[in-house]
Design an enzyme around this catalytic site. Structure first.
Site, PDB file in Angstrom:
ATOM      1  N   ASP A 110      -6.273  -9.649  -2.972  1.00 47.29           N
ATOM      2  CA  ASP A 110      -5.588  -9.507  -4.260  1.00 47.29           C
ATOM      3  C   ASP A 110      -4.278 -10.291  -4.274  1.00 47.29           C
ATOM      4  O   ASP A 110      -3.959 -10.987  -5.237  1.00 47.29           O
ATOM      5  CB  ASP A 110      -5.386  -8.026  -4.634  1.00 47.29           C
ATOM      6  CG  ASP A 110      -4.448  -7.274  -3.700  1.00 47.29           C
ATOM      7  OD1 ASP A 110      -3.964  -7.860  -2.712  1.00 47.29           O
ATOM      8  OD2 ASP A 110      -4.210  -6.073  -3.959  1.00 47.29           O
ATOM      9  N   ASP A 163      -0.060  -2.803  -6.249  1.00 45.42           N
ATOM     10  CA  ASP A 163      -0.567  -3.054  -4.905  1.00 45.42           C
ATOM     11  C   ASP A 163       0.067  -2.100  -3.903  1.00 45.42           C
ATOM     12  O   ASP A 163      -0.616  -1.560  -3.022  1.00 45.42           O
ATOM     13  CB  ASP A 163      -0.294  -4.504  -4.519  1.00 45.42           C
ATOM     14  CG  ASP A 163      -0.861  -4.858  -3.164  1.00 45.42           C
ATOM     15  OD1 ASP A 163      -2.062  -4.628  -2.946  1.00 45.42           O
ATOM     16  OD2 ASP A 163      -0.108  -5.350  -2.308  1.00 45.42           O
ATOM     17  N   ASP A 213      -1.830   0.679  -1.708  1.00 38.77           N
ATOM     18  CA  ASP A 213      -1.737   0.653  -0.246  1.00 38.77           C
ATOM     19  C   ASP A 213      -1.365   2.021   0.309  1.00 38.77           C
ATOM     20  O   ASP A 213      -1.903   2.454   1.336  1.00 38.77           O
ATOM     21  CB  ASP A 213      -0.699  -0.372   0.203  1.00 38.77           C
ATOM     22  CG  ASP A 213      -1.190  -1.800   0.086  1.00 38.77           C
ATOM     23  OD1 ASP A 213      -2.391  -1.999  -0.188  1.00 38.77           O
ATOM     24  OD2 ASP A 213      -0.364  -2.721   0.259  1.00 38.77           O
TER      25      ASP A 213
END
Length: 233
Positions: free
Chosen positions: A99, A117, A121
């Site tokens: 990504d 993101d 994560d």
């Protein structure tokens, strides 16, 4: 020869541009030679066709999160099903790398995407630790690893907001280490189901020790960069 040479130069230029943009997207952090650069180069080569296909970086972020959460199911089943856990977590880690690479190579990197993101994560990290608990690890080391890992990321983000340059320090508990622990110990559980609980416990203890050590490393780096200036004579 000339055509091949020209292609090589273009490939080298794309590689350097990817590294430059990756560094910009990661607070000026320079990827060190060796495994990090090899990983980034491999990810770049996989990402380029996705860029040409106009794949959304957010779609890859979502895919990585779904794959990490999907690993909870085989962990809950136990036995040989645990062999699916490292496959799913490795695929999740690949999607997580892709990504960012797609965002950088396509010029679609954004602050919103970076936040999404980071959130994905942290959820994936929690899923990796939950896998160990489902496979038989006691809750205490799992919770210690989760808490220290979360503090690691929070401290880094807060220090960067206060002016710390780059990542501060590359610690022993960066995300690739977390993924490796969460994947390799369940592999042992799947290969040796009768001793799955000891394998899972070993993974949880390793995750906790690494998380605490990494947090200590990072806090030392933060103190060096943001601590009070030396007293003037």
């Amino acid at each position: 020869m000339g055509a091949r040479g020209g292609g090589g130069r273009r490939d080298a230029a794309r590689r350097e541009e990817h590294l430059r943009r990756w560094s910009q997207a990661h607070g000026g952090l320079e990827p060190s030679p060796g495994p990090v650069r090899w990983w980034l180069e491999g990810v770049r080569r996989v990402a380029e066709p996705l860029v040409r296909a106009r794949t959304s970086p957010d779609a890859l972020t979502a895919a990585g999160l779904v794959l990490a959460l999907a690993a909870l199911w085989p962990a809950a089943q136990g036995g040989r099903a645990a062999l699916l856990v490292p496959v799913l977590l490795a695929a999740s880690a690949l999607a997580d790398g892709l990504d960012g690479a797609v965002a950088v190579l396509s010029g679609r990197a954004s602050r919103r995407g970076a936040v999404l993101d980071a959130v994905a994560d942290r959820v994936a990290d929690a899923a990796g630790l939950a896998v160990l608990w489902l496979l038989g690890a006691p809750a205490t080391p799992v919770l210690v690893a989760a808490g220290a890992g979360a503090l690691h990321e929070y401290a880094r983000a807060r220090a960067q907001a206060e002016g710390m340059a780059g990542a501060g320090a590359i610690t022993v508990s960066e995300r690739p280490t977390r993924v490796a622990v969460a994947a390799l110990f369940p592999l042992g559980c799947g290969l040796h189901p009768p001793v799955a609980a000891p394998w899972a416990t070993g993974g949880a203890v390793a995750a906790a020790v690494l998380a605490l050590a990494g947090l200590a490393q990072l806090l030392r780096a933060v103190h060096r960069q943001l601590g009070p200036p030396p007293a003037q004579p």
